[in-house]
Design a protein around this motif. Structure first.
Motif, mmCIF file in Angstrom:
data_model
loop_
_atom_site.group_PDB
_atom_site.id
_atom_site.type_symbol
_atom_site.label_atom_id
_atom_site.label_comp_id
_atom_site.label_asym_id
_atom_site.label_seq_id
_atom_site.Cartn_x
_atom_site.Cartn_y
_atom_site.Cartn_z
ATOM 1 N N ALA A 26 1.432 -5.412 -3.126
ATOM 2 C CA ALA A 26 0.070 -5.348 -3.665
ATOM 3 C C ALA A 26 -0.308 -6.694 -4.262
ATOM 4 C CB ALA A 26 -0.003 -4.272 -4.733
ATOM 5 N N CYS A 27 -1.589 -7.043 -4.041
ATOM 6 C CA CYS A 27 -2.013 -8.383 -4.439
ATOM 7 C C CYS A 27 -2.996 -8.340 -5.583
ATOM 8 C CB CYS A 27 -2.648 -9.075 -3.248
ATOM 9 S SG CYS A 27 -4.238 -8.372 -2.838
ATOM 10 N N LYS A 67 4.464 -0.293 4.897
ATOM 11 C CA LYS A 67 3.008 -0.166 4.808
ATOM 12 C C LYS A 67 2.332 -0.364 6.156
ATOM 13 C CE LYS A 67 3.092 0.514 0.369
ATOM 14 N NZ LYS A 67 2.795 1.850 -0.202
ATOM 15 N N ASP A 245 -5.234 -2.635 -6.995
ATOM 16 C CA ASP A 245 -4.188 -2.930 -6.029
ATOM 17 C C ASP A 245 -3.097 -1.872 -5.949
ATOM 18 O OD1 ASP A 245 -5.467 -5.252 -5.349
ATOM 19 O OD2 ASP A 245 -4.200 -6.551 -6.570
ATOM 20 N N ASP A 249 -3.485 0.017 -0.170
ATOM 21 C CA ASP A 249 -2.547 -0.710 0.672
ATOM 22 C C ASP A 249 -3.262 -1.600 1.689
ATOM 23 O OD1 ASP A 249 -0.182 0.549 -0.443
ATOM 24 O OD2 ASP A 249 -0.787 2.355 0.635
ATOM 25 N N TRP A 250 -4.334 -1.078 2.283
ATOM 26 C CA TRP A 250 -5.142 -1.821 3.242
ATOM 27 C C TRP A 250 -6.605 -1.759 2.811
ATOM 28 C CZ3 TRP A 250 -3.923 -2.923 8.833
ATOM 29 C CH2 TRP A 250 -2.548 -2.863 9.102
ATOM 30 N N VAL A 251 -7.368 -2.758 3.223
ATOM 31 C CA VAL A 251 -8.802 -2.830 2.955
ATOM 32 C C VAL A 251 -9.546 -2.716 4.286
ATOM 33 C CG1 VAL A 251 -10.677 -4.372 2.222
ATOM 34 C CG2 VAL A 251 -8.585 -4.194 0.848
ATOM 35 N N LEU A 285 -8.963 -10.131 -2.615
ATOM 36 C CA LEU A 285 -8.280 -9.217 -1.708
ATOM 37 C C LEU A 285 -7.613 -9.934 -0.542
ATOM 38 C CD1 LEU A 285 -10.924 -6.348 -1.636
ATOM 39 C CD2 LEU A 285 -8.828 -6.475 -2.979
ATOM 40 N N LYS A 287 -4.752 -11.105 0.041
ATOM 41 C CA LYS A 287 -3.375 -10.781 0.402
ATOM 42 C C LYS A 287 -3.222 -9.365 0.935
ATOM 43 C CE LYS A 287 0.066 -12.075 -2.166
ATOM 44 N NZ LYS A 287 0.899 -12.303 -3.365
ATOM 45 N N LYS A 288 -4.308 -8.625 1.002
ATOM 46 C CA LYS A 288 -4.264 -7.285 1.583
ATOM 47 C C LYS A 288 -4.483 -7.366 3.096
ATOM 48 C CE LYS A 288 -3.859 -4.656 -2.126
ATOM 49 N NZ LYS A 288 -2.674 -3.808 -2.341
ATOM 50 N N ASN A 324 -6.126 -11.830 8.493
ATOM 51 C CA ASN A 324 -5.948 -10.621 7.684
ATOM 52 C C ASN A 324 -6.225 -9.340 8.467
ATOM 53 O OD1 ASN A 324 -6.296 -12.744 5.568
ATOM 54 N ND2 ASN A 324 -6.083 -10.993 4.202
#
Length: 365
Positions: A26-27, A67, A245, A249-251, A285, A287-288, A324
């Motif tokens: 998580a970022c 993940k 975060d 897990d994902w955006v 976001l 790093k997601k 990403n």
């Protein structure tokens, strides 16, 4: 913005194929959740961190971590109602494009009843044998067109009747699944379809997540899904609706080239994806992993070449500009705004060609 009729959406779902990867921890939080906004240099550093574990080359089995993040390429998924059953809707188009998809997306409601509310069902179990399942879970009852308030969900009003039974069935399924709670929540904060405020959505999303956690559910990958609309107050509304975060897990967001259906200009895939992608990167976001749970385009009979090019450019655009984005699910349905995959001469062939690109074959199919 969603354009489907819910009566059709409850019958069938979309599939995304199993892919590979390395997921990130998580970022940093989005602005409005921990007070940080993340400057340009910080954003670039986070994006670089994500890209370190991913390769622009695919073709072969990349593998997936806890993940479900592929370490190379991106998942190629489908949502289709173009069949006699859920399974045939997916397998029929797979036969036409010459490959198996990576993910299956299906919409489910809050009824906890057979059909739209009881999942995973038999068809999903069959499809999930060689594909990933993505459950878009909406806090309404489709048959009655009845929506529930986020404040009541957050208060636990539906824990015993809905949330806990669903958590138990998903846990019993055992395999990793993607799941979103009230996708496009920003759309449900408008007059006429108000479920609550951004803060109330955040409270509800956190509560549902925590109920699943207390039930011992370890096989859900939580996806936070917005419309991605970058006009008016919606950008801030999206940020204010981010649960944090630890809960995401994902955006995801849903870009569509509606064109004349919404009396707008033509937009390429790049033009539709880029603004929201950059906005989320610049607001904590980066790093997601990102996913497009719904995307699509109309066909332009006045310029068929650019319609066909819309699909053809996808692999190169993802590979070169948007590391990403690790998954995308094509929304295949009509009538209304005709957003079916095969909505004009040459479209099915160009879509199939895009899906054969090595960047979109993370499972080595």
């Amino acid at each position: 913005m969603r354009i489907r009729a819910r009566g059709r959406a409850i019958a069938l779902s979309a599939v995304a194929l199993v892919g590979a990867g390395t997921v990130l921890s998580a970022c940093g939080s989005a602005a409005g959740n921990d007070g940080s906004k993340g400057g340009k240099s910080a954003t670039n550093a986070r994006a670089a961190t994500l890209a370190e574990g991913r390769s622009a080359a695919a073709g072969g089995d990349c593998g997936a971590d806890a993940k479900l993040m592929p370490k190379c390429g991106a998942y190629w998924g489908i949502y289709s109602v173009q069949g006699k059953s859920l399974t045939s809707a997916v397998t029929d188009i797979e036969g036409k494009v010459g490959r198996r998809f990576d993910i299956v997306l299906r919409f489910h409601d809050w009824s906890n009843a057979a059909g739209p509310g009881r999942f995973p069902d038999a068809s999903e179990r069959v499809l999930g044998g060689s594909r990933l399942l993505f459950f878009a879970w909406e806090s309404k009852v489709y048959q009655k067109q009845q929506s529930y308030k986020w404040r009541d969900i957050a208060a636990g009003a539906y824990d015993k009747s809905v949330v806990e039974p669903v958590a138990e069935r998903v846990r019993a399924y055992g395999k990793k699944v993607f799941m979103s709670f009230d996708p496009e929540m920003d759309r449900h904060q408008n007059k006429g379809e108000m479920k609550g405020s951004p803060a109330e959505y955040v409270a509800a999303a956190r509560h549902v997540h925590d109920v699943f956690q207390r039930a011992g559910v370890k096989n859900v990958v939580w996806v936070w899904v917005t419309t991605g609309t970058m006009s008016g107050v919606n950008p801030q509304r999206m940020l204010d609706s981010y649960p944090g975060d630890a809960y995401v897990d994902w955006v995801g967001w849903d870009p569509y080239n509606f064109y004349k259906c919404h009396n707008g200009p033509w937009h390429s895939f790049d033009e539709k994806v880029g603004p929201t992608y950059r906005f989320f990167q610049q607001h904590g976001l980066a790093k997601k992993p990102f996913i497009l749970p719904e995307y699509g385009t109309q066909y332009d009979p006045a310029d068929p070449k650019r319609s066909i090019q819309w699909y053809r450019e996808i692999p190169g655009v993802l590979r070169g500009k948007y590391p990403n984005i690790a998954g995308l699910i094509r929304f295949d349905a009509g009538p209304g705004c005709n957003l079916k995959v095969d909505n004009g001469p040459g479209m099915l062939g160009s879509y199939a060609a895009a899906g054969r690109d090595t960047y979109l074959n993370t499972s080595g199919h």
